[in-house]
Motif scaffolding. Structure first.
Motif, PDB file in Angstrom:
ATOM      1  N   SER A 100      20.012 -26.982  47.923  1.00 48.62           N
ATOM      2  CA  SER A 100      20.420 -27.799  49.060  1.00 48.62           C
ATOM      3  C   SER A 100      19.658 -29.114  49.083  1.00 48.62           C
ATOM      4  O   SER A 100      20.228 -30.178  49.374  1.00 48.62           O
ATOM      5  N   GLU A 101      18.374 -29.086  48.742  1.00 51.34           N
ATOM      6  CA  GLU A 101      17.573 -30.309  48.717  1.00 51.34           C
ATOM      7  C   GLU A 101      18.000 -31.228  47.582  1.00 51.34           C
ATOM      8  O   GLU A 101      18.071 -32.448  47.742  1.00 51.34           O
ATOM      9  N   VAL A 102      18.299 -30.649  46.434  1.00 53.44           N
ATOM     10  CA  VAL A 102      18.663 -31.449  45.258  1.00 53.44           C
ATOM     11  C   VAL A 102      20.068 -32.029  45.378  1.00 53.44           C
ATOM     12  O   VAL A 102      20.297 -33.214  45.115  1.00 53.44           O
ATOM     13  N   LEU A 103      21.013 -31.184  45.765  1.00 59.90           N
ATOM     14  CA  LEU A 103      22.426 -31.571  45.758  1.00 59.90           C
ATOM     15  C   LEU A 103      22.912 -32.085  47.108  1.00 59.90           C
ATOM     16  O   LEU A 103      23.929 -32.788  47.173  1.00 59.90           O
ATOM     17  N   GLY A 104      22.209 -31.715  48.171  1.00 68.21           N
ATOM     18  CA  GLY A 104      22.674 -32.008  49.525  1.00 68.21           C
ATOM     19  C   GLY A 104      23.361 -30.793  50.107  1.00 68.21           C
ATOM     20  O   GLY A 104      24.096 -30.086  49.403  1.00 68.21           O
ATOM     21  N   ALA A 105      23.124 -30.541  51.391  1.00 69.32           N
ATOM     22  CA  ALA A 105      23.675 -29.353  52.038  1.00 69.32           C
ATOM     23  C   ALA A 105      25.200 -29.345  52.016  1.00 69.32           C
ATOM     24  O   ALA A 105      25.828 -28.303  51.794  1.00 69.32           O
ATOM     25  N   ASP A 106      25.808 -30.503  52.221  1.00 70.56           N
ATOM     26  CA  ASP A 106      27.273 -30.558  52.242  1.00 70.56           C
ATOM     27  C   ASP A 106      27.853 -30.241  50.867  1.00 70.56           C
ATOM     28  O   ASP A 106      28.855 -29.521  50.754  1.00 70.56           O
ATOM     29  N   THR A 107      27.214 -30.777  49.831  1.00 70.92           N
ATOM     30  CA  THR A 107      27.697 -30.504  48.471  1.00 70.92           C
ATOM     31  C   THR A 107      27.584 -29.023  48.147  1.00 70.92           C
ATOM     32  O   THR A 107      28.516 -28.422  47.591  1.00 70.92           O
ATOM     33  N   LEU A 108      26.444 -28.423  48.488  1.00 74.85           N
ATOM     34  CA  LEU A 108      26.264 -27.003  48.202  1.00 74.85           C
ATOM     35  C   LEU A 108      27.270 -26.163  48.978  1.00 74.85           C
ATOM     36  O   LEU A 108      27.827 -25.190  48.446  1.00 74.85           O
ATOM     37  N   GLU A 109      27.525 -26.531  50.223  1.00 77.46           N
ATOM     38  CA  GLU A 109      28.523 -25.821  51.016  1.00 77.46           C
ATOM     39  C   GLU A 109      29.902 -25.920  50.365  1.00 77.46           C
ATOM     40  O   GLU A 109      30.630 -24.924  50.263  1.00 77.46           O
ATOM     41  N   ASN A 110      30.269 -27.103  49.903  1.00 80.91           N
ATOM     42  CA  ASN A 110      31.570 -27.285  49.255  1.00 80.91           C
ATOM     43  C   ASN A 110      31.654 -26.505  47.945  1.00 80.91           C
ATOM     44  O   ASN A 110      32.720 -25.982  47.593  1.00 80.91           O
ATOM     45  N   LEU A 111      30.535 -26.418  47.222  1.00 83.04           N
ATOM     46  CA  LEU A 111      30.517 -25.613  45.993  1.00 83.04           C
ATOM     47  C   LEU A 111      30.769 -24.150  46.316  1.00 83.04           C
ATOM     48  O   LEU A 111      31.507 -23.461  45.596  1.00 83.04           O
ATOM     49  N   ALA A 112      30.161 -23.661  47.394  1.00 88.43           N
ATOM     50  CA  ALA A 112      30.366 -22.269  47.787  1.00 88.43           C
ATOM     51  C   ALA A 112      31.813 -22.028  48.200  1.00 88.43           C
ATOM     52  O   ALA A 112      32.426 -21.018  47.827  1.00 88.43           O
ATOM     53  N   ILE A 113      32.381 -22.953  48.961  1.00 88.86           N
ATOM     54  CA  ILE A 113      33.755 -22.800  49.435  1.00 88.86           C
ATOM     55  C   ILE A 113      34.733 -22.797  48.262  1.00 88.86           C
ATOM     56  O   ILE A 113      35.698 -22.013  48.244  1.00 88.86           O
ATOM     57  N   SER A 114      34.477 -23.632  47.274  1.00 86.34           N
ATOM     58  CA  SER A 114      35.393 -23.743  46.130  1.00 86.34           C
ATOM     59  C   SER A 114      35.144 -22.689  45.056  1.00 86.34           C
ATOM     60  O   SER A 114      35.869 -22.633  44.054  1.00 86.34           O
ATOM     61  N   GLY A 115      34.123 -21.839  45.232  1.00 87.93           N
ATOM     62  CA  GLY A 115      33.830 -20.795  44.253  1.00 87.93           C
ATOM     63  C   GLY A 115      32.970 -21.251  43.098  1.00 87.93           C
ATOM     64  O   GLY A 115      32.827 -20.515  42.112  1.00 87.93           O
ATOM     65  N   ARG A 116      32.360 -22.430  43.211  1.00 92.04           N
ATOM     66  CA  ARG A 116      31.496 -22.929  42.131  1.00 92.04           C
ATOM     67  C   ARG A 116      30.025 -22.586  42.361  1.00 92.04           C
ATOM     68  O   ARG A 116      29.191 -22.906  41.511  1.00 92.04           O
ATOM     69  N   TYR A 117      29.714 -21.918  43.454  1.00 89.63           N
ATOM     70  CA  TYR A 117      28.357 -21.437  43.724  1.00 89.63           C
ATOM     71  C   TYR A 117      28.484 -19.974  44.109  1.00 89.63           C
ATOM     72  O   TYR A 117      28.995 -19.628  45.174  1.00 89.63           O
ATOM     73  N   ARG A 118      28.010 -19.084  43.211  1.00 90.05           N
ATOM     74  CA  ARG A 118      28.186 -17.654  43.408  1.00 90.05           C
ATOM     75  C   ARG A 118      26.873 -16.929  43.178  1.00 90.05           C
ATOM     76  O   ARG A 118      26.053 -17.357  42.365  1.00 90.05           O
ATOM     77  N   ARG A 119      26.716 -15.825  43.889  1.00 95.71           N
ATOM     78  CA  ARG A 119      25.447 -15.098  43.807  1.00 95.71           C
ATOM     79  C   ARG A 119      25.681 -13.592  43.723  1.00 95.71           C
ATOM     80  O   ARG A 119      26.574 -13.049  44.368  1.00 95.71           O
ATOM     81  N   ASP A 120      24.871 -12.947  42.910  1.00103.23           N
ATOM     82  CA  ASP A 120      24.790 -11.487  42.867  1.00103.23           C
ATOM     83  C   ASP A 120      23.323 -11.143  43.070  1.00103.23           C
ATOM     84  O   ASP A 120      22.529 -11.138  42.140  1.00103.23           O
ATOM     85  N   VAL A 121      22.937 -10.922  44.331  1.00 99.75           N
ATOM     86  CA  VAL A 121      21.526 -10.744  44.666  1.00 99.75           C
ATOM     87  C   VAL A 121      21.333  -9.390  45.340  1.00 99.75           C
ATOM     88  O   VAL A 121      22.221  -8.891  46.012  1.00 99.75           O
ATOM     89  N   TYR A 122      20.149  -8.821  45.156  1.00105.85           N
ATOM     90  CA  TYR A 122      19.920  -7.454  45.607  1.00105.85           C
ATOM     91  C   TYR A 122      18.447  -7.238  45.961  1.00105.85           C
ATOM     92  O   TYR A 122      17.600  -8.036  45.611  1.00105.85           O
TER      93      TYR A 122
END
Length: 455
Positions: A433-455
């Protein structure tokens, strides 16, 4: 009735009227929709479990969720979305949303006021961490749309997602077990019982060796499980569900909750590969699932396994650059993704991975170096936290590589994160979020370009 009332004294008539009024008032209090939570358990910082249900299924799952967390000793607050307002959300630190989608992507009818009063407003929620269970039907175009709308709104308000939205297609049992797994993680209660036991297949434990001898951390084991049928299928990103001690095959054992592990291999490898850390209980005993796989089961023995599809973490279908970020045993899921990309001839891959010491914790290090030297892995950044006086983790490397990361994102890159839910995942999210900007990261998540498998 009129004859009876005619025989009553004025005082008795007055008393009877009071009783009737109190009765009606009490009924109205409990039956009329209210803005207050339906159930509050004692304890500080309860987890809000909010549901929106059209047919009652989401409400049922929300109740099961509350019961699971309460069984783990966690306080909960259970409420319908119609009872939730901005003030309650601002006071909440942890929330789980269980919501269905109706019609063509619409909210359930009881959530109409929440959509109008909350989703169309702006609320600062930087202190809120949350998860979403989205119920839907893939036959409809706007699959799980309301769940995703809530997720997007929460991200836009600054809230932190504990994990990616879990989609449930027509009550899919595997997706619901994944939700239960996340409940066990966030409540730190790995022995929470499954709501319904999965049906397992027989796989054979064919290989096992310690991958980090001499490590300062807990022992990690590379494990290979060979299918006993020819039709076993999985993709990079999918999950292996293990039945500890094969409890569903033994009438003498109480069925045990399943354990989930990221698959580190492809079907062309001939076996499921796992990287399992041998967890220790407070009394020093090995964990139920990891202890069974790393020490209890014998090589050559059959293991109860079920593969769960995890399409949200499958490799991108298009030839876009891919940034892979992870730590610890999260390298397992990233390894399978790299294998898929390399098999497809897609070499714009960047791995950022962290562990303790380079001398002991270079999981699959020779393989990674071979991919790098052959040009199949364009960039590798390894971070070993204990090899210098000041602790360094993957999020620090993300911050240091900000300009290069922005360039990759501008070229269409996707970001996949695999590893620890506690510590690594939120720290990497904050760094991105700091590097890319919060809005950019949010848009990446919405478009499926930011994905996580965390446990």
């Amino acid at each position: 009735m009129s004859g009876i009332l005619a025989g009553l004294s004025d005082a008795r008539l007055y008393s009877a009227c009071v009783v009737v009024v109190l009765y009606l008032t009490t009924c109205a209090y409990f039956l009329w929709p209210r803005r207050q939570p339906a159930l509050i358990a004692t304890g500080r910082d309860p987890t809000l479990i909010a549901f929106a249900s059209q047919t009652g299924f989401a409400a049922e799952l929300a109740n099961r969720t509350a019961q699971s967390l309460q069984a783990a000793g966690a306080p909960v607050m259970l409420a319908s979305l119609q009872q939730i307002d901005n003030q309650l959300l601002k006071q909440t630190k942890h929330a789980l949303f269980v919501v269905s989608t109706t019609g063509e992507g619409d909210a359930p009818d009881p959530a109409a006021a929440f959509v109008r009063d909350v989703l169309d407003s702006t609320v600062p929620l930087k202190d809120l961490s949350y998860g979403v269970l989205a119920l839907g039907d893939r036959e409809y175009d706007n699959y799980c749309a309301f769940g995703h709308r809530i997720d997007q709104w929460l991200r836009h308000q600054g809230a932190t997602a504990l994990f990616d939205v879990i989609e449930v297609d027509n009550g899919d049992e595997g997706a619901l077990r994944h939700w239960q797994h996340q409940l066990s993680v966030i409540s730190n209660s790995p022995d929470l019982p499954d709501w319904e036991a999965p049906r397992y297949d027989r796989w054979r434990l064919t290989a096992r060796h310690q991958a980090n001898p001499g490590s300062a951390g807990d022992a990690c084991f590379h494990i290979e499980l060979q299918p006993q049928t020819a039709d076993a299928k999985w993709q990079a990103g999918d999950i292996a569900e293990i039945d500890p001690r094969n409890s569903t095959w033994d009438d003498k054992l109480t069925p045990l909750p399943h354990r989930e592990y990221s698959i580190a291999s492809l079907p062309t490898d001939g076996a499921i590969h796992l990287l399992v850390r041998q967890m220790r209980r407070p009394d020093g005993e090995p964990g139920l699932g990891s202890g069974w796989l790393t020490a209890g089961a014998r090589v050559g023995e059959d293991i109860a396994v079920r593969v769960r599809a995890n399409p949200n973490f499958h490799a991108p279908q298009s030839d876009v650059p891919l940034i892979l970020i992870g730590n610890g045993t999260g390298i397992a899921g990233l390894r399978a993704l790299l294998k898929t990309r390399i098999a497809e001839g897609r070499h714009r891959n960047w791995l950022i991975f962290g562990e303790r010491n380079v001398a002991h914790d270079r999981f699959y290090g020779d393989e990674i170096e071979q991919w790098r030297s052959q040009g199949q892995l364009e960039r590798v950044d390894l971070v070993f936290s204990r090899d210098q006086t000041e602790r360094r983790y993957v999020q620090h490397r993300v911050l240091e590589c900000g300009d290069e990361m922005k360039r990759w994102i501008s070229e269409g890159a996707a970001i996949y994160v695999c590893g620890s839910l506690q510590g690594m995942a939120p720290a990497v999210d904050a760094a991105l979020s700091e590097v890319l900007g919060a809005d950019t990261l949010e848009n990446l998540a919405i478009s499926g370009r930011y994905r996580r498998d965390v446990y």
